[in-house]
Every structure is written in C-alpha cells, then in structure tokens.
Scaffold this motif. Structure first.
Motif, mmCIF file in Angstrom:
data_model
loop_
_atom_site.group_PDB
_atom_site.id
_atom_site.type_symbol
_atom_site.label_atom_id
_atom_site.label_comp_id
_atom_site.label_asym_id
_atom_site.label_seq_id
_atom_site.Cartn_x
_atom_site.Cartn_y
_atom_site.Cartn_z
ATOM 1 N N ASP A 267 -8.113 -8.477 -0.240
ATOM 2 C CA ASP A 267 -8.891 -9.631 -0.718
ATOM 3 C C ASP A 267 -8.638 -10.804 0.223
ATOM 4 N N LYS B 268 -18.111 -1.271 1.659
ATOM 5 C CA LYS B 268 -17.305 -0.356 0.847
ATOM 6 C C LYS B 268 -17.656 1.115 1.089
ATOM 7 N N LYS C 228 -5.595 -0.163 -0.032
ATOM 8 C CA LYS C 228 -6.265 -1.099 -0.941
ATOM 9 C C LYS C 228 -7.252 -1.941 -0.136
ATOM 10 N N TRP C 229 -8.391 -2.246 -0.763
ATOM 11 C CA TRP C 229 -9.335 -3.148 -0.104
ATOM 12 C C TRP C 229 -8.746 -4.555 -0.150
ATOM 13 N N PRO D 246 -13.471 4.281 5.000
ATOM 14 C CA PRO D 246 -13.116 3.897 6.373
ATOM 15 C C PRO D 246 -12.831 5.102 7.254
ATOM 16 N N LEU E 58 -16.321 -6.864 2.512
ATOM 17 C CA LEU E 58 -16.128 -5.629 3.278
ATOM 18 C C LEU E 58 -17.129 -4.565 2.870
ATOM 19 N N LEU F 221 -11.525 -1.509 8.680
ATOM 20 C CA LEU F 221 -12.436 -1.952 7.628
ATOM 21 C C LEU F 221 -13.331 -3.009 8.253
ATOM 22 N N TRP G 46 0.841 -1.191 0.000
ATOM 23 C CA TRP G 46 0.000 0.000 0.000
ATOM 24 C C TRP G 46 0.881 1.249 0.000
ATOM 25 N N GLN H 216 -7.703 8.441 0.000
ATOM 26 C CA GLN H 216 -8.388 7.243 -0.479
ATOM 27 C C GLN H 216 -7.516 6.431 -1.440
#
Length: 291
Positions: free
Chosen positions: A119, A126, A116-117, A129, A124, A236, A40, A112
C-alpha cells in the motif's frame, strides 16, 4: 575504459504512502526501500532451494544474451529446462541463461500467498506478477518498458546491480529506432567512449539490491540489470500517471511493435542491421558528433 557517471540511488528503511507519492512518484525519482518485504512470507521463504522444491518439475523458458535476430519470434525462448535443473545450474556455475516475464505464480499457485500488494499509493495492476531469474554475471540488456509503467522491482536471494537512466538521457544512449533498447554491443559496465562518445554525456543511477529490497523505477526509465550472484526478482507495476507517457505506451503497443514485427518479416536481418546503424547515425547527428 572509464565507467559512466552514476549516482547512488537514495535508500530508506521504510516509507509512508504520503512520502513515497510526494517525494518519489510525483517527482519521478527512483528510490530503494530496504524493509518493505520483511512482513511477507517471501522474505524468509523465497530462496532458490524453495523455488526448486515447489516448482522443480516445471519446464521453463530460458534466454541468453545473444543479440536480437530477425529469426527469433517475439520473446521466443532460446532453450528450455526443468526448473530443478536450472536452479542446480545457477548454484553450480555462472551462466548467461535467464528467465524473464514468466508467470510461475500461475503454474504454482502457492507462491501467490507469499507476497502482499504493498500500500504505497500506486494503483497497481492486479495481475499475477512475473518472476525473473539470472545466474552470476548474467545481464539484462538496457531497455525501457513498452507500457511506461511505474515499477516496483523486488529482489530475492543474493545481489543484483541495477543501473537506471531517466528518459531525458535517451539522446546519449544510442537508442535503436522502432525499439525499446539501446545498441546491444555496448558494455554498460565498461563502455568504450571512443566507439560510443555520446555515452560520456550520460548521467545515471545505480543500486545494488540485496535480498528483500525494493527498487522503485519511474515511468519510462531505462534499466540495465546484472546479477552479481544467482537470484531472482519480481516486478509489480502501475500504469503511467502522465497522459503523455500513457499515449506513448499506447503507440508502442499498438503501432510501433506491430510495425517492427512486420518489417522483420519483410526485410529480415537487413532491418535489424539498418536499425543498429541508425542508432549511431541519429545519435551522433543530433549531438553533432562524427558519424
């Protein structure tokens, strides 16, 4: 005074989606993943000076560790300050002032792009956060979340101690009725077992999170946080997978919270005092301890 019995939370460097779901989510077992954020931008950028640079002119809500009062509105801030002033305060001295449930990413959209969201097999939610900030030795009262979510809690800049208790430990934690907290006058770092004898039966988990590490907190887990150094965190969340916990979440949000707010307005501080008294009475009665 003696500490509560705590077990170190299991740690892994990295983890596959299959192992995370099968070994931790399905078993509702906490875990720390140490290197999940290394790819990230936040891993290298998210330090307090960077937040000061991109969000220093924002006025932010601050909260301290004063006990709940009927005079306080729901999540009403105790003070406000420019983010730059607040970060200067964090870096210059210990302070009880914290930021929690603040949507800084909405105010500063560039943030933002820094995460990263992950996996990991959870669906999660969306929504942007929230970020949480705290000064050295500041504490977050022990509580569990109103929506019983599965939580991925990421920490940045410094070190933060997280103490967790599974839902089955609730009988020993002096839960306040019609609330999501324990008695606020319990020191979970060094509890007085003479005053709070039920805590001698409690068994919890502990982890000291370093920069970039992620803690998985299962549904309905109690959590007590202490910032060992100034720093900030991001959570998250995924809705509870258990139907029972989902129904508890619906009850908390639509019934319990509204009832509690009504009683605060109707009875004032007497309602808060009654609940705190009942936390002891009910706990000791259930465990056959002197009231």
């Amino acid at each position: 005074m003696m500490p509560i019995e705590l077990t170190e939370i299991e740690r892994v460097k990295t983890i596959s989606k299959h192992d995370f779901l099968n070994n931790y989510v399905r078993r509702q077992k906490p875990v720390v993943v140490e290197r999940l954020t290394e790819d990230w931008p936040a891993y290298t950028k998210w330090k307090l000076d960077y937040i000061k640079e991109v969000a220093g002119d924002r006025t932010v809500p601050l909260y301290d560790d004063r006990p709940v009062s009927h005079r306080d509105g729901f999540n009403e801030a105790h003070a406000k300050m420019k983010m730059a002033e607040y970060i200067d305060l964090l870096q210059s001295q210990p302070t009880n002032y914290r930021i929690f449930l603040y949507n800084l990413m909405k105010k500063v959209p560039s943030l933002q792009n820094d995460f990263k969201w992950p996996d990991v097999g959870l669906k999660l939610v969306k929504q942007l956060p929230m970020l949480f900030f705290g000064g050295e030795n500041s504490k977050v009262f022990i509580h569990y979340d109103i929506d019983y979510s599965n939580i991925l809690h990421f920490h940045f800049h410094g070190k933060k101690r997280c103490i967790l208790f599974a839902p089955d430990q609730t009988p020993y934690l002096y839960k306040v009725p019609h609330a999501l907290i324990s008695r606020e006058d319990i020191d979970f770092d060094n509890p007085d077992f003479e005053k709070w004898p039920a805590l001698k039966n409690a068994k919890g988990y502990v982890a000291d999170l370093e920069h970039g590490e992620m803690l998985y907190m299962p549904e309905g887990y109690w959590h007590y946080m202490k910032y060992l150094t100034p720093g900030f965190s991001m959570s998250l969340r995924a809705f509870p997978r258990s139907v029972t916990n989902l129904s508890k979440a619906v009850y908390n949000i639509f019934v319990m919270r509204n009832f509690d707010n009504f009683m605060r307005k109707f009875r004032g501080q007497a309602w808060i005092d009654y609940k705190n008294q009942q936390a002891v009475v009910r706990t000791h009665k259930k465990l056959k301890l002197p009231v």
